[in-house]
Scaffold this active site. Structure first.
Site, PDB file in Angstrom:
ATOM      1  N   CYS A 130      21.747  -3.075 -18.522  1.00 40.36           N
ATOM      2  CA  CYS A 130      19.928  -3.684 -18.383  1.00 40.36           C
ATOM      3  C   CYS A 130      19.333  -4.444 -19.190  1.00 40.36           C
ATOM      4  O   CYS A 130      18.545  -4.951 -20.272  1.00 40.36           O
ATOM      5  CB  CYS A 130      19.268  -3.029 -17.701  1.00 40.36           C
ATOM      6  SG  CYS A 130      19.657  -2.015 -16.130  1.00 40.36           S
ATOM      7  N   HIS A 171      11.779  -5.161 -19.832  1.00 43.10           N
ATOM      8  CA  HIS A 171      12.309  -4.949 -18.737  1.00 43.10           C
ATOM      9  C   HIS A 171      11.375  -3.908 -17.763  1.00 43.10           C
ATOM     10  O   HIS A 171      10.551  -3.695 -17.469  1.00 43.10           O
ATOM     11  CB  HIS A 171      13.153  -3.864 -19.099  1.00 43.10           C
ATOM     12  CG  HIS A 171      14.589  -3.304 -17.824  1.00 43.10           C
ATOM     13  ND1 HIS A 171      15.090  -4.335 -16.982  1.00 43.10           N
ATOM     14  CD2 HIS A 171      14.653  -2.320 -18.055  1.00 43.10           C
ATOM     15  CE1 HIS A 171      16.126  -3.901 -16.433  1.00 43.10           C
ATOM     16  NE2 HIS A 171      15.550  -2.709 -16.514  1.00 43.10           N
ATOM     17  N   ASN A 203      14.316  -4.459 -10.246  1.00 45.44           N
ATOM     18  CA  ASN A 203      15.485  -4.310 -10.607  1.00 45.44           C
ATOM     19  C   ASN A 203      16.498  -5.697 -10.823  1.00 45.44           C
ATOM     20  O   ASN A 203      17.363  -5.048 -10.479  1.00 45.44           O
ATOM     21  CB  ASN A 203      15.926  -2.869 -11.668  1.00 45.44           C
ATOM     22  CG  ASN A 203      16.085  -2.791 -13.161  1.00 45.44           C
ATOM     23  OD1 ASN A 203      16.898  -3.613 -13.452  1.00 45.44           O
ATOM     24  ND2 ASN A 203      16.484  -1.953 -13.662  1.00 45.44           N
TER      25      ASN A 203
HETATM   26  C1  LIG Z   1      13.823   6.537  -9.832  1.00 41.27           C
HETATM   27  C2  LIG Z   1      12.293   6.900  -9.800  1.00 41.27           C
HETATM   28  C3  LIG Z   1      11.540   6.070  -9.079  1.00 41.27           C
HETATM   29  C4  LIG Z   1      11.809   8.030  -9.488  1.00 41.27           C
HETATM   30  O1  LIG Z   1      10.731   8.161  -8.844  1.00 41.27           O
HETATM   31  P1  LIG Z   1      10.749   9.826  -9.440  1.00 41.27           P
HETATM   32  O2  LIG Z   1       8.570   9.736  -9.068  1.00 41.27           O
HETATM   33  O3  LIG Z   1      10.817  10.824 -10.773  1.00 41.27           O
HETATM   34  O4  LIG Z   1      10.967  10.576  -7.971  1.00 41.27           O
HETATM   35  P2  LIG Z   1      11.894  11.573  -7.513  1.00 41.27           P
HETATM   36  O5  LIG Z   1      13.595  11.568  -8.061  1.00 41.27           O
HETATM   37  O6  LIG Z   1      11.411  12.859  -8.370  1.00 41.27           O
HETATM   38  O7  LIG Z   1      12.302  12.040  -6.256  1.00 41.27           O
HETATM   39  C5  LIG Z   1      10.676  13.008  -5.640  1.00 41.27           C
HETATM   40  C6  LIG Z   1      11.192  12.825  -4.335  1.00 41.27           C
HETATM   41  O8  LIG Z   1      11.382  11.425  -3.551  1.00 41.27           O
HETATM   42  C7  LIG Z   1      12.479  11.288  -3.033  1.00 41.27           C
HETATM   43  N1  LIG Z   1      13.271  10.470  -2.638  1.00 41.27           N
HETATM   44  C8  LIG Z   1      13.554   9.561  -3.450  1.00 41.27           C
HETATM   45  N2  LIG Z   1      13.551   8.394  -3.873  1.00 41.27           N
HETATM   46  C9  LIG Z   1      13.137   7.959  -1.850  1.00 41.27           C
HETATM   47  C10 LIG Z   1      13.372   6.786  -1.495  1.00 41.27           C
HETATM   48  N3  LIG Z   1      13.643   5.864  -2.031  1.00 41.27           N
HETATM   49  N4  LIG Z   1      12.991   6.821  -0.928  1.00 41.27           N
HETATM   50  C11 LIG Z   1      11.587   7.867  -0.125  1.00 41.27           C
HETATM   51  N5  LIG Z   1      12.124   9.184  -0.977  1.00 41.27           N
HETATM   52  C12 LIG Z   1      12.786   8.920  -2.012  1.00 41.27           C
HETATM   53  C13 LIG Z   1      13.270  12.434  -3.214  1.00 41.27           C
HETATM   54  O9  LIG Z   1      14.109  12.940  -2.393  1.00 41.27           O
HETATM   55  C14 LIG Z   1      12.169  13.361  -4.074  1.00 41.27           C
HETATM   56  O10 LIG Z   1      12.347  14.219  -2.685  1.00 41.27           O
HETATM   57  P3  LIG Z   1      11.459  15.829  -2.852  1.00 41.27           P
HETATM   58  O11 LIG Z   1      10.737  15.778  -3.395  1.00 41.27           O
HETATM   59  O12 LIG Z   1      11.653  16.484  -1.886  1.00 41.27           O
HETATM   60  O13 LIG Z   1      13.569  16.508  -4.015  1.00 41.27           O
HETATM   61  C15 LIG Z   1      12.388   7.036 -11.357  1.00 41.27           C
HETATM   62  O14 LIG Z   1      12.633   8.113 -11.948  1.00 41.27           O
HETATM   63  C16 LIG Z   1      12.146   5.462 -12.045  1.00 41.27           C
HETATM   64  O15 LIG Z   1      11.850   4.830 -12.067  1.00 41.27           O
HETATM   65  N6  LIG Z   1      13.388   5.813 -13.242  1.00 41.27           N
HETATM   66  C17 LIG Z   1      13.998   5.323 -14.176  1.00 41.27           C
HETATM   67  C18 LIG Z   1      14.523   4.031 -13.427  1.00 41.27           C
HETATM   68  C19 LIG Z   1      15.799   3.588 -13.912  1.00 41.27           C
HETATM   69  O16 LIG Z   1      15.998   4.253 -14.159  1.00 41.27           O
HETATM   70  N7  LIG Z   1      16.131   2.229 -13.584  1.00 41.27           N
HETATM   71  C20 LIG Z   1      17.456   2.088 -13.349  1.00 41.27           C
HETATM   72  C21 LIG Z   1      17.725   1.666 -14.951  1.00 41.27           C
HETATM   73  S1  LIG Z   1      17.182   0.738 -15.947  1.00 41.27           S
END
Ligand SMILES: CC(C)(COP(=O)(O)OP(=O)(O)OC[C@H]1O[C@@H](n2cnc3c(N)ncnc32)[C@H](O)[C@@H]1OP(=O)(O)O)[C@@H](O)C(=O)NCCC(=O)NCCS
Length: 363
Positions: free
Chosen positions: A112, A248, A278
């Protein structure tokens, strides 16, 4: 006299098929509410054509904005992690399709962060006199590499492309300072393990996508903070000098954090993640093109950008915009249309991958 790399052209390409969060919830255990509140994404685009097609349309728009003949280009640099083929590169397809006969052409993969990496190196190449007119593109067809059975990553990404034309100039414009890094200890937290180390004779259709969202989030904040500090220190500018933030687009919460960090109000922060998700290397040039269309960038503005991506690569840059904020020629060309919906394009991949996971489970 010091040479600078002025941004004289800009353009974007978004494929027509739209996949909403509700569309995703028809085949994944997810909801519009979860995706919107955790990421800010409402819909994304799904391309019916390859990355090089997206890249070429964005490039044509950027050349039109600059009113530049493709034969004047001496370098085409495409940031992408989703090339149509491994060999030859996407940049050579763009070179052929534009008829840019005298340009060197190569791809760059910093995930990215590729577009900012590209701007960084293209600017250096222009400053040294090695190149004079460079086309930098960010183009991705991420919907072809996602595991459409995995809700944690499938809901985040979309397809698109954007481009900029950089030309040697004696005006102090373009990238004033930039800093690019790589936190390689975190290589594995965002990884598509599909390449030449893959056992192609036992391929069952699953491309393993390793994605640890919270770890990426933490490392991205740290890496972007370091890069932002460096570009402010290098230019001697402070957040008071910044007119807008073009970051980004990976998560709305991260964008809000950066806006606070750079002291930029929401009205001056470019946010389009709700429309496109993204798009990896394409987020930055698409956001710049839209900021110009919407009048957010004004002549002479000072803009800060920050990026992160697989690697774990990070970067930041401060751009001084020139005096022209309107395209010289119409730059709204689009891809040829399709009668396929986003679900028509995605469901076959979802079903095939689901079947492959089930077969693995049955072994
Ligand atoms: C990916 C991202 C949105 C996840 O958000 P988060 O608040 O960290 O969520 P978590 O991974 O802790 O998951 C929380 C819960 O939601 C669930 N979950 C994950 N994806 C889900 C979806 N699409 N729909 C519903 N539930 C979902 C998980 O299973 C977890 O459930 P649990 O609590 O029962 O275990 C966040 O970590 C993020 O934005 N990361 C950086 C972005 C990134 O990496 N981009 C790519 C690189 S540029």
């Amino acid at each position: 006299m010091k040479i600078h790399a002025e941004i004289t052209g800009w353009g974007k390409c978004l494929p027509p098929a739209i996949m909403t969060n509700d569309d995703l919830a028809t085949f994944l255990d997810t909801s519009d509410e979860w995706i919107r509140t955790r990421t800010g994404i409402e819909e994304r685009r799904v391309s019916h054509l390859g990355t090089s097609h997206l890249a070429t349309v964005a490039a044509r728009n950027a050349l039109a904005a600059a009113d530049l003949d493709p034969n004047e280009l001496d370098l085409i640099l495409v940031g992408t992690c989703t090339p149509d083929e491994i060999i030859p590169n996407v940049a050579s397809a763009v070179q052929r399709d534009l008829g840019a006969k005298y340009a060197a052409a190569f791809d760059l993969n910093a995930a990215c962060s590729s577009f900012l990496y590209g701007l960084h190196y293209a600017t250096q190449a222009i400053r040294t006199g090695a190149h004079k007119k460079v086309l930098v593109i960010g183009a991705e067809r991420l919907t072809r590499i996602l595991d459409w059975t995995r809700r944690e990553s499938a809901v985040l990404f979309g397809d698109g492309a954007g481009a900029m034309v950089l030309e040697a100039s004696t005006e102090e414009t373009g990238l004033l300072a930039s800093h690019v890094t790589c936190d390689a200890d975190a290589r594995d937290v965002l990884a598509l393990e599909f390449g030449m180390s893959f056992d192609r004779f036992n391929f069952d259709g699953i491309m393993p996508f390793n994605f640890v969202g919270q770890e990426i989030f933490k490392r991205a904040v740290k890496g972007m903070n370091i890069a932002i500090d460096k570009v402010f220190a290098e230019t001697g500018l402070t957040t008071d000098d910044i007119d807008s933030l073009i970051p980004h687009q990976a998560n709305k919460r991260l964008i809000d954090y950066l806006a606070k960090r750079c002291n930029v109000p929401e009205s001056k922060t470019v946010i389009n993640i709700q429309k496109y998700g993204n798009t990896s290397s394409a987020t930055l040039p698409i956001a710049y093109a839209e900021a110009l269309e919407q009048g957010i960038i004004k002549p002479g503005d000072t803009i800060v950008s920050a990026v992160f991506g697989g690697g774990l690569t990070c970067g930041a840059g401060i751009i001084k915009w020139g005096q022209r904020v309107t395209p010289k020629q119409d730059n709204q060309m689009q891809l040829p249309g399709t009668d396929k919906s986003a679900l028509d394009l995605i469901l076959p991949m979802h079903l095939a991958t689901k079947k492959a996971w089930e077969s693995r489970g049955n072994e």
